[in-house]
Design an enzyme around this catalytic site. Sequence first.
Site, short mmCIF file in Angstrom:
data_model
loop_
_atom_site.label_atom_id
_atom_site.label_comp_id
_atom_site.label_asym_id
_atom_site.label_seq_id
_atom_site.Cartn_x
_atom_site.Cartn_y
_atom_site.Cartn_z
N LYS A 371 34.50 30.42 43.41
CA LYS A 371 33.87 31.16 42.31
C LYS A 371 33.12 32.41 42.77
O LYS A 371 32.13 32.80 42.16
CB LYS A 371 32.95 30.23 41.52
CG LYS A 371 33.66 29.01 40.95
CD LYS A 371 32.73 28.00 40.35
CE LYS A 371 33.52 26.77 39.91
NZ LYS A 371 32.66 25.68 39.44
N ASP A 447 38.61 25.39 34.93
CA ASP A 447 37.25 25.88 35.15
C ASP A 447 37.27 27.40 34.99
O ASP A 447 37.81 28.11 35.85
CB ASP A 447 36.77 25.50 36.55
CG ASP A 447 35.30 25.82 36.77
OD1 ASP A 447 34.75 26.64 36.01
OD2 ASP A 447 34.71 25.26 37.71
N HIS A 545 44.06 49.11 20.41
CA HIS A 545 42.79 48.39 20.34
C HIS A 545 42.03 48.70 19.05
O HIS A 545 41.33 47.83 18.52
CB HIS A 545 41.92 48.71 21.56
CG HIS A 545 42.23 47.85 22.74
ND1 HIS A 545 43.33 48.05 23.53
CD2 HIS A 545 41.59 46.76 23.25
CE1 HIS A 545 43.36 47.14 24.48
NE2 HIS A 545 42.32 46.35 24.34
#
Length: 560
Positions: A371, A447, A545
């Site tokens: 991480k 995760d 967008h």
Amino acid sequence: MEGRLRPSKSKAKAAAADEKASDAVSVPVYLTNAFFFTVFFSVVYFLLLRWREKIRNSTPLHVVSLSDIGAIVTFVASFIYLVGFFGIGFVQSIVIPRAPIDEEDDEEEFDRLMVKEDSPKLPCAAAPAPKSDDDILKKTEVSADDEEIIKSVVEGKIPSYALESKLGDCHRAAAIRREALQRITGKSLEGLPLEGLDYESILGQCCEMPVGYVQIPVGIAGPLLLDECEYSVPMATTEGCLVASTNRGCKAIYASGGATSSLYRDAMTRAPVVRFGSAKRAAELKLFLEDPLNFETLSLVFNSSSRFGRLQSIKCAVAGKNLYIRFSCSTGDAMGMNMVSKGVQNTLDFLTNQFPDMDVMGISGNYCSDKKPAAVNWIEGRGKSVVCEAVIQGDIVNKVLKTDVASLVELNMLKNLTGSAVAGALGGFNAHASNIVSAIYIATGQDPAQNIESSHCITMMEAVNDGKDLHVSVTMPCIEVGTVGGGTQLASQSACLNLLGVKGANKEAPGSNARLLATIVAGSVLAGELSLMSAIAAGQLVKSHMKYNRSNKDVASIKS
């Protein structure tokens, strides 16, 4: 129909009454409106002429002829239509009488009425006007038993974390904790759902002290044609345009014959840090651990902790008196952090007997590295290492991606390679791999924090076949996924894994489900990279967008 409730007759009548008068005839609405406008003003003009004639002739206005009566009736009818404009219920009921709905009615008619009743009264982008926290808190109703427990939690007599064990009811514990939190903070949690989650399934595994859950929409991109198989890829995201963009990339890959993937490494890592009295002793342990003659003994000790964990390699780094030991092992269909940690602990206990002066400082010394962006992961890999490629035909680049091969190759070199190098990127030689990885991770119960290293990716593009076609590839050395354990067992996430055909552990070939999921992630990233790079090359990024990622509704003007 079994398992479905039918509306009462009164509800059916109400639904029928809610139909528009313009629906009474099978002609376009604008023609119907034009007809009634013409009739209305024509009749008004006729009546005005008649009344002027009566005034000139001194004829009482209440004396009417048959033509006057017809004109008045027509005036009233057209006026009623125009007031309602698109609907006065009884107009249609007169033109087309409807029988009341009962148990023998046609299912399609019932479904139509149900859809109409369930239709939202506000646009998707609109939210009801917020209520004050005080008003919401005052309306909360709880039983006498729960009220007593809530007061105890608020007063600190009962710890919030102990509610599950004390009550033996996880849902009730969450509801009580939620109410206590609202009273302590004075803030409402009205918009946070409480019902609809199996709190038993997360106890001691996914989340502590729950008070609800967050809703994230799941979209589907695909089909992704990868290794001659089709996959509908679930993506949980709140970013508009992401699913649509990935879907376009999937379309281009599919039209060009699909993508292929290769998984060339599969090993989760854990790296404890140990300390000695001297740097020499730290170096001695390094030599011992990296000696091939000792590997068999160490692997037997490591593997004894799990049926699926198998030690693959040990790599050490010395920093003075400290030694960082990076264990790499296969973990079956699990992501494997707990599995490798148990194996590491077994090995450390064994090494303590061989090196009694070794002091274990921590089971993780960040040489893993978990991480966090780290060069060791980019170079050595962590989890599943996958490369995925496709050759996109030139006409597909033009028609589907709205750009050309030369522009994509040049942009990839300037943006993903040179631009990332100028920025000092670490594993970030791509356009937006993290977007796709995060969305799939959340949807499938991975995760999400491991998105940091899992998104390490280098995107390569080059012209092939005499410059006519585009070869595109993504190389991802750190895809950390599993199909068992953690959030994968939750109902929603399990459903998404099932959609991909990788739910749970593969009993015939342990680890194959997790490996397949890793290749699907890489294939989806390939599609996402292809589409975004094309949008930038064609100058479509801002336009798309603005279309998909922003609301064009004036929410402030919508009343609750």
